[in-house]
Design an enzyme around this catalytic site. Structure first.
Site, PDB file in Angstrom:
ATOM      1  N   GLY B  33       0.793  -1.222   0.000  1.00 19.92           N
ATOM      2  CA  GLY B  33       0.000   0.000   0.000  1.00 19.92           C
ATOM      3  C   GLY B  33       0.827   1.275   0.000  1.00 19.92           C
ATOM      4  O   GLY B  33       0.530   2.206  -0.743  1.00 19.92           O
ATOM      5  N   ASP B  52      -7.796   0.923   5.601  1.00 17.91           N
ATOM      6  CA  ASP B  52      -7.005  -0.058   6.343  1.00 17.91           C
ATOM      7  C   ASP B  52      -7.453   0.014   7.789  1.00 17.91           C
ATOM      8  O   ASP B  52      -7.640   1.109   8.312  1.00 17.91           O
ATOM      9  CB  ASP B  52      -5.505   0.251   6.229  1.00 17.91           C
ATOM     10  CG  ASP B  52      -4.652  -0.954   6.606  1.00 17.91           C
ATOM     11  OD1 ASP B  52      -4.951  -1.579   7.650  1.00 17.91           O
ATOM     12  OD2 ASP B  52      -3.698  -1.274   5.884  1.00 17.91           O
ATOM     13  N   ASN B  60       6.916  -2.436  11.002  1.00 15.27           N
ATOM     14  CA  ASN B  60       6.538  -1.991   9.654  1.00 15.27           C
ATOM     15  C   ASN B  60       7.585  -1.065   9.047  1.00 15.27           C
ATOM     16  O   ASN B  60       7.632  -0.867   7.837  1.00 15.27           O
ATOM     17  CB  ASN B  60       5.223  -1.193   9.691  1.00 15.27           C
ATOM     18  CG  ASN B  60       4.052  -1.978  10.252  1.00 15.27           C
ATOM     19  OD1 ASN B  60       3.201  -1.419  10.908  1.00 15.27           O
ATOM     20  ND2 ASN B  60       4.008  -3.275   9.996  1.00 15.27           N
ATOM     21  N   LEU B  61       8.406  -0.445   9.919  1.00 18.61           N
ATOM     22  CA  LEU B  61       9.213   0.678   9.454  1.00 18.61           C
ATOM     23  C   LEU B  61      10.336   0.286   8.497  1.00 18.61           C
ATOM     24  O   LEU B  61      10.890   1.143   7.834  1.00 18.61           O
ATOM     25  CB  LEU B  61       9.809   1.449  10.648  1.00 18.61           C
ATOM     26  CG  LEU B  61       8.809   1.972  11.693  1.00 18.61           C
ATOM     27  CD1 LEU B  61       9.515   2.855  12.708  1.00 18.61           C
ATOM     28  CD2 LEU B  61       7.664   2.748  11.053  1.00 18.61           C
ATOM     29  N   ALA B 125     -10.112 -11.018   3.726  1.00 23.40           N
ATOM     30  CA  ALA B 125     -10.418  -9.722   3.116  1.00 23.40           C
ATOM     31  C   ALA B 125     -10.297  -9.801   1.594  1.00 23.40           C
ATOM     32  O   ALA B 125     -11.070  -9.190   0.865  1.00 23.40           O
ATOM     33  CB  ALA B 125      -9.484  -8.655   3.674  1.00 23.40           C
ATOM     34  N   CYS B 165     -11.485 -18.827  -8.362  1.00 23.83           N
ATOM     35  CA  CYS B 165     -11.663 -19.825  -9.421  1.00 23.83           C
ATOM     36  C   CYS B 165     -10.775 -21.050  -9.203  1.00 23.83           C
ATOM     37  O   CYS B 165     -11.117 -22.150  -9.602  1.00 23.83           O
ATOM     38  CB  CYS B 165     -11.384 -19.220 -10.791  1.00 23.83           C
ATOM     39  SG  CYS B 165     -12.804 -18.353 -11.468  1.00 23.83           S
ATOM     40  N   CYS B 177      -6.060 -33.885  20.001  1.00 18.96           N
ATOM     41  CA  CYS B 177      -5.359 -34.817  20.882  1.00 18.96           C
ATOM     42  C   CYS B 177      -3.844 -34.737  20.711  1.00 18.96           C
ATOM     43  O   CYS B 177      -3.094 -34.923  21.664  1.00 18.96           O
ATOM     44  CB  CYS B 177      -5.856 -36.245  20.653  1.00 18.96           C
ATOM     45  SG  CYS B 177      -7.579 -36.413  21.138  1.00 18.96           S
TER      46      CYS B 177
END
Lengths: 523, 532
Positions: B33, B52, B60-61, B125, B165, B177
């Site tokens: 993104g 988001d 993330n950085l 998503a 598909c 178990c």
């Protein structure tokens, strides 16, 4: 108070790709970008984020409107300021652990007048440089042992070219390792596999016997009928398959399925791969001295091992398989023990060598040897061809001619990039920069294309007119997406080259943004 | 010189204008993104919505370059928007800090876009956006990356394959178990620590999708016992806050439960018996002096790579357990239903899970793993770097240009490979799979006043009504469902006279209608939009 930021948390997602060794190599990388073009800036951005040691931008230009239009990191109020300074300051903010510097000088001037400047770096990214200067820069890199990646973009097209005097791949991250040694089983494996009698097992035991044991016993039976030889043809492998089938109790035994599926791999003789044999014959392997790198010292020990055993040390790795835990662990331990014995031999040899050249034993860590053993058959050295060889001394004419005959080939654009350089050398400007002289530039570009194709004795008509029009229309402009993509391809290659992991491209890649294709060529 | 004149020159004026006037939805503003948003604003796109539900994390950085450490904890979409606008103020970006599955993001909203771009990291998503785009008949560019590899493709109803598909590999689950009674690999111990122990002690034990607790004839008595075992653990919670709580929990899970297993002798006929840890061992272990560092900033990678001794693990257990109990008690003061979920980047939780997994491994004579590796397994971590995301984001924009230029069919499925001699592998887009249960359905939008419109209206005015009256002319046994809930079928017509709002079919909901007319099954999806 500034929160304490912890590197291993920031870098977590990449450490899983290249580990501590890769990260350490990256953090010692000192990278120089020549010309802060969009593609150059983007490639640097992708290297700053994962944490290279230091970068320096060399550029004497001022920020223009079209820079702002295509370079994400530049803003309108910076027009007229130093491009090197502006880009450096913005990129610096991406990662506080990376040192940043810039120099407002023309890279061409440095290459011609001050080549010592470059010796501080271990990577140079040369963006939009001319062939003449690239050849000179390549010589500097060759003498100073510097990685050089050059790139250009023009509208929807891009090209990148890597050069390293000698690149060693220590961890190719092979996807599936299979080294069962069933053609020449070692004692521990023999003893273990022989200890089972399939006729006296319970049904549960039978269906949980690791396939390696099944294969061993069936191979023994096969060999007893064929003068002790392994199956070497399709029909012989089928014969082995029948032996395995005859041992089955029913069709549901997954371990027997695995045994049948592994026949081909198991019958492949254990050999020393050709690229390792070549390395063993290399002068750097046979002639170990004070200047030898750790890599060659370990390869030398491999060669010594291969001479005695006619194989490489075992990695100790076996795949997951249908088996009960106990037997799987036992089998794992047998291969691990083999690995430990082999490792010990290599370590001893490395220690002897280190003593001979007066280096401390700790200068080569166990981990480094282990990584190389685990990658045994994927170890590689690449000696890249120089740009002088590519352009002048020994152009790869046959590859170029052959590629041009393929439908939808990208070799056309390689030649056009060269022709654009020739155009620049001749007219001191790029084709298509002035919208009023497009037709005229197309005619002039055709002349440059003729010069280039004649160098290779290639039929000029193989370069389609539309492709030339496209190049003139783009006018050597950078559009962000293409530059970003090509820049990212460059940084991806630099990551592989700096970490000595994965297999880098050798040596040229063309990006075609009309079809969204890439083609790699060894030029 | 005009800022985007280069772009205009290369794309041509016609396409350039189309790009400028297009509306783009970008779903997800993480790894792909961030790169994609940068490419969009630099690529001539002027109207962009991003969504988001995530917030920014330290991990993330290393690649999500629109975020910096002062943004940690803030909304990804909002910060991405803000950072992108700082450099390029001439673009309209609308940011939603929301779940794409929320009903407000209905079919009408999806229809308002020219292209939807997925920059997601999860199957659920992706499936949802795929269905919405099929229903809205909007082209979707789907993408993903992992380490050095990635891919991108284009989905358009009736033209290409949709996301579903081809069957997707189902996530691996483990029989209950194996996890609870007879583990034999490190993974079994990790799943136990994360999905059983942590969930029972601090979380909601219902959300447990990695353990398969299907009851069969062979395991039903054992499952009963296991339920009692969990119940007994829960009951210990009354001791929470008291000094003996950690000791009692430890005794329960690593001594008493193991002793119970040992009494089931048939389990250990072919397996090595586990070795419980008694109270004395526990107390002795706590006598060693171990320095604890819980500031979430232990920068020593070495600690993560280390294999701890049993004694060290017991100390880590006690230390982390007590911190987590404090958190839990504080949380429950505010909200009695407070619970925690497993979070791989939370150091205390991760240490707790790693230590308990390794203690269990020790008991069952299984190889122990270091915390770095356990985190990877427990967190399903996919390695991720900026370069791969940047390359794939570039490909997405090239596809978007083609789609806007009416060349959708010239797009390819592109695989970014690890093989440097074939960086991209291109494949033609495939035709829809005629058996696909998702894209072979018919999709309709129904705009009604949900306070007035009844199920009977749906049946008679829409589903069975003839085509010349804008109906679907279905003829046969009709079943109407919403998600898993049956609203109407041949034998169940009690709700026919209820309005949509009474049966909770609100704006944005989707009805699944099947019609069986002996020869054929028809499957129709109806998206409801409330017209007040």
């Amino acid at each position: 108070m500034k929160p304490e930021i912890n590197k291993s948390m920031i870098y977590d997602r990449q450490l899983r790709l290249w580990g501590d060794q890769g990260q350490n190599s990256l953090e010692t990388a000192n990278i120089c970008l020549l010309n802060a073009t969009v593609s150059g800036t983007e490639s640097l951005k992708n290297l700053i984020l994962p944490g290279i040691g230091k970068f320096t931008i060399v550029d004497d230009k001022k920020v223009t409107g079209s820079d702002v239009g295509s370079n994400f990191f530049l803003t309108i109020d910076q027009i007229g300021q130093s491009r090197a300074k502006c880009v450096t300051e913005l990129l610096k903010n991406l990662n506080e652990f990376v040192e940043a510097d810039y120099l407002e000088k023309d890279p061409v001037f440095l290459i011609n007048e001050n080549d010592k400047f470059f010796s501080q770096f271990n990577v140079i990214i040369a963006s939009n440089m001319q062939e003449k200067e690239l050849i000179k820069l390549n010589k500097i890199c060759s003498n100073e042992n510097i990685i050089l990646v050059s790139l250009k973009t023009n509208g929807l097209f891009g090209i990148l070219r890597s050069y390293v005097p000698e690149h060693t791949i220590i961890d190719a991250h092979p996807e599936n390792v299979t080294d069962y040694r069933l053609d020449r089983p070692f004692q521990g494996l023999i003893d273990y596999c022989k200890s089972f009698d399939f006729s006296e097992m319970t049904i549960v035991e039978h269906s949980h016997m690791p396939f390696i044991v099944i294969l061993y016993q069936c191979l023994e039976e096969f060999k007893s009928k064929h003068d002790g030889k392994m199956p070497s043809s399709y029909s012989e492998r089928n014969e082995l398959k029948e032996i395995i089938k005859s041992l089955r109790l029913n069709n549901d035994e997954e371990n027997f399925d695995e045994a049948e599926k592994s026949i081909f791999k198991a019958c492949k003789p254990t050999i020393i791969p050709s690229q390792l044999k070549e390395m063993f014959c290399d002068i750097k392997c046979s002639n170990i001295n004070e200047n030898s790198s750790n890599f060659w010292i370990i390869i030398n020990a491999f060669a010594d091992f291969a001479e005695r055993h006619n194989c490489l040390p075992h990695s100790g790795i076996i795949p997951d398989m249908k088996s009960d835990t106990e037997k799987y662990v036992e089998l794992q331990n047998i291969y691990r023990k083999k690995f430990q014995e082999d490792f010990y031999e290599i370590r001893q040899k490395v220690n002897t060598t280190l003593a001979q050249i007066n280096r401390p034993i700790e200068s080569i860590k166990d981990e480094q040897i282990i990584t190389m053993i685990k990658n045994g058959s994927d170890l590689r050295i690449i000696r890249y061809r120089t740009l002088e060889d590519e352009f002048i001394n020994q152009p790869n004419v046959s590859l170029i001619a052959q590629s041009l005959n393929e439908e939808f080939n990208n070799m056309v654009y390689y030649l056009l990039f060269r022709a654009v350089d020739h155009f620049y050398e001749t007219h001191y400007r790029y084709p298509g920069v002035d919208n009023d002289s497009l037709d005229n530039d197309l005619e002039l570009l055709k002349k440059s294309v003729e010069v280039i194709t004649s160098q290779y004795s290639i039929d000029y008509s193989l370069i389609p007119e539309e492709a030339m029009q496209e190049i003139v229309r783009a006018g050597m402009s950078e559009i962000h997406t293409v530059s970003s993509l090509v820049g990212a391809l460059v940084s991806q290659e630099i990551l592989k080259l700096v970490t000595c992991q994965y297999t880098p491209m050798n040596n040229t890649c063309i990006f075609n943004g009309i079809q969204t294709t890439t083609t790699s060529y060894d030029l | 010189m005009e800022r985007l004149s280069n772009l205009k020159q290369v794309l041509g004026k016609k396409l350039f204008d189309k790009v400028e006037n297009s509306r783009i939805l970008m779903v997800g503003s993480g790894g792909i993104g961030c790169e994609l948003l940068k490419n969009l604003v630099m690529g001539g796109f002027k109207n962009i919505e991003i969504i988001d539900l995530d917030t920014i994390d330290l991990s993330n950085l290393n690649r999500q370059f629109l975020f910096q450490k002062q943004h940690i904890g803030k909304s990804k979409s909002k910060v991405a928007r803000q950072s992108a606008l700082e450099f390029n103020p001439n673009v309209n970006i609308i940011a939603h800090h929301d779940n794409i599955k929320d009903p407000q993001f209905n079919i009408k909203w999806f229809k308002s876009f020219d292209i939807v771009m997925n920059a997601l990291d999860n199957l659920d998503a992706r499936r949802h956006v795929n269905t919405m785009c099929l229903a809205a008949n909007v082209p979707l560019i789907e993408s993903g990356t992992s380490g050095y590899t990635g891919q991108s493709t284009v989905i358009k109803k009736n033209v290409t394959e949709c996301y579903e598909c081809q069957p997707k590999p189902t996530p691996k689950t483990f029989p209950i178990c194996t996890i609870r009674s007879t583990p034999n690999t490190p993974i079994h111990c990790i799943v136990w620590a994360k999905n059983y122990l942590f969930a029972e002690l601090f979380g909601k034990s219902e959300d447990n999708n990695e353990i398969n607790d299907e009851v069969t004839e062979e395991n039903n008595t054992e499952i009963e016992n296991l339920k009692k075992e969990s119940q007994a653990l829960k009951e210990l919670f009354k001791l929470a806050g008291k000094p003996e709580y950690s000791e009692k929990v430890f005794e329960k899970i690593f001594n008493l439960d193991i002793l119970r297993l040992l009494r089931m002798e048939n389990l250990w006929k072919t397996r090595t018996k586990p070795k419980p840890i008694d109270n004395e061992q526990y107390k002795k272990a706590l006598e060693i002096n171990m320095e604890m560092d819980n500031n979430n900033n232990d920068s020593k990678t070495k600690d993560n790579q280390k294999i701890y001794t049993l004694e060290e693990n017991i100390n880590i257990f006690k230390n982390c357990f007590e911190i987590l109990v404090q958190r839990q008690l504080k949380g429950k003061e505010v909200d009695p239903d407070f619970s925690m979920s497993f979070e791989k980047d939370d150091d205390v939780i991760m240490k707790f899970v790693a230590a308990t997994a390794n203690i269990r491994a020790h008991i069952f004579h299984i190889e122990q793993l270091n915390r770095f590796k356990i985190k990877e397994i427990a967190g399903n971590i996919i390695p991720s770097i900026a370069t791969t995301n940047a390359i794939i984001s570039g490909v997405i924009i090239m596809d978007a240009y083609k789609i806007l230029n009416n060349q959708l069919e010239d797009c390819n499925t592109i695989f970014l490979t690890r093989d440097s001699s074939n960086v991209f592998v291109n494949e033609f887009l495939s035709k829809p799979n005629p058996r696909c249960a998702v894209c072979r359905k018919s999709y309709f939008v129904l705009t009604v006043n949900i306070e007035k419109f009844t199920l009977n209206d749906l049946l008679n005015k829409v589903l069975m009504s003839p085509k010349d009256k804008n109906g679907l002319a279905l003829n046969g046994d009709i079943t109407i469902c919403e998600d898993q809930r049956i609203l109407y079928d041949f034998d169940f017509d009690d709700k026919l006279n209820d309005t949509f709002s009474k049966v909770k079919i609100e704006d944005g909901k989707c009805l699944n209608v099947t019609c069986d007319d002996d020869d054929k099954m028809y499957n129709v999806m109806i998206y409801v939009i409330n017209n007040r």
